[in-house]
Design an enzyme around this catalytic site. Structure first.
Site, short mmCIF file in Angstrom:
data_model
loop_
_atom_site.label_atom_id
_atom_site.label_comp_id
_atom_site.label_asym_id
_atom_site.label_seq_id
_atom_site.Cartn_x
_atom_site.Cartn_y
_atom_site.Cartn_z
CB CYS A 258 -40.20 26.19 42.30
SG CYS A 258 -39.07 24.38 42.19
CG HIS A 344 -40.34 25.81 37.10
ND1 HIS A 344 -39.79 26.86 37.35
CD2 HIS A 344 -40.17 24.91 37.95
CE1 HIS A 344 -38.89 26.46 38.57
NE2 HIS A 344 -39.33 25.29 38.71
CD GLU A 346 -40.52 29.60 35.28
OE1 GLU A 346 -39.68 28.69 35.40
OE2 GLU A 346 -41.71 29.71 36.00
#
Length: 373
Positions: A258, A344, A346
């Protein structure tokens, strides 16, 4: 359950447009920030505590917010980071096994103003047509002229450095100190689940403040470097960009997510730009140009890197693209051990399509250690 009349509230956009609603709970006053929307059906606690949302007024497109309350352990940071919440239907009584509190109390304890009963479909449609802009949510409905004056003085997100507002003040450790790999992570607004994903893959992480120097990071003698997600415009982070540039030259494995992805791109001469609306949700389609596979991803960003600059850069390869608007979603350096993604990996709200990126980082570290040995 609360049945008393709710106080009138509004959201006033920078162009003067007003959408009416009701105050959630007992908090009153006004909150300013850039208005954005998230399309996720679940995960509001994770969204509200994501440091990348610092300074933003969150509009949730899902019709019901608060229905499953909040639960200890689901947060992505130590506090709520959004500037305020705008939703359609707010549920005061949570229905969830293991819920630790209601969302109403959670927001109140974090002093976060929220308004409900807003026509969020109309509001989101308006933002999509007119672009992201500053706004104010308020219960001070009799002070519209005063709110307009204050709103005009609110800084635009373009050019706004916010990483320093959410980064750690002092370094700290995460994971097992006897783990096989050591990672120096630059905290630009890092999410807890990023640290969890690294730790469960055998990493001991030392998390450094956003303004850590090359010497600070190298002092940990890490096997890899990580540049985290975070809020705001990446361009004002001049020193961090220089740090990334110097570390890439060291050729120690590096991974960015990001804002970290944008920092890495800027360090290689690729410019960034503020997007018209941004990407925020758990259902964004991405194509991996290396494997040819599609990925359903979680995203949260209002800035992106220039495709034109990336394509002209002989040192970089574009590895991922967004299938909706063709924005650059990932890059890797052709001669240095460095890659990054805009989305993202995660965040696994259902699909876990992108978690392989952490494995890829670990594989890069393994190969690097073998070469050194």
């Amino acid at each position: 359950m609360k049945y008393q009349a709710k106080k009138k509230a509004l959201i006033l956009l920078a162009d003067g447009t007003i959408f009416w609603g009701k105050a959630v709970g007992d908090l009153e006053g006004s909150s300013f920030g850039e208005v954005c929307f998230n399309t996720g059906m679940t995960g509001y606690q994770e969204i509200f505590t994501d440091p990348s949302y610092f300074g933003q007024l969150m509009v949730t497109t899902n019709a019901h917010i608060g229905n499953y309350g909040v639960k200890d352990g689901d947060e992505e940071s130590d506090s709520v980071k959004i500037a305020g919440l705008v939703c359609k239907n707010f549920s005061y009584t949570p229905s969830r096994y293991g819920a630790s509190d209601s969302l109403e109390n959670y927001l109140k304890n974090n002093n976060i103003l929220a308004i409900s009963d807003v026509d969020t479909r109309a509001l989101v449609s308006y933002i999509r047509d007119h672009g992201a802009m500053n706004a104010v949510i308020s219960t001070e409905v009799d002070k519209i002229d005063e709110l307009k004056t204050k709103l005009a003085e609110t800084p635009d997100m373009k050019g706004l450095e916010l990483a320093s507002r959410v980064s750690t003040d002092t370094p700290y450790f995460f994971g097992d100190e006897d783990a096989p790999y050591k990672i120096a992570a630059v905290d630009l607004g890092i999410k807890k689940n990023i640290l969890r994903n690294l730790a469960k893959r055998g990493c001991y992480i030392k998390v450094f403040p956003y303004n850590a120097t090359v010497e600070d990071l190298k002092s940990f003698n890490p096997d890899g470097y990580f540049f985290s997600n975070g809020p705001g415009d990446p361009e004002p982070l001049k020193d961090t960009i220089k740090v990334a540039q110097a570390l890439i030259e060291e050729n120690v494995p590096m991974f960015g997510i990001c804002l970290g992805h944008q920092i890495i791109a800027l360090s290689q001469g690729v410019s960034t730009f503020k997007m018209y609306n941004g990407h925020r949700g758990i259902n964004h389609p991405v194509i991996n140009h290396i494997t040819g596979k599609g990925e359903i991803t979680s995203q949260n960003h209002g800035f992106a890197i220039s495709r034109e600059d990336a394509e002209k850069n002989a040192s970089l390869e574009i590895t991922h693209s967004h299938l909706n608007d063709n924005t650059v979603m990932g890059i890797k350096h052709k001669t240095k051990n460095c890659f990054s993604v805009q989305y993202h990996p995660e965040a696994g709200p259902g699909p876990n399509d992108a978690t392989y990126l952490f494995d890829q980082f670990i594989e890069n570290i393994k190969h690097s250690k073998l070469e050194i040995a």
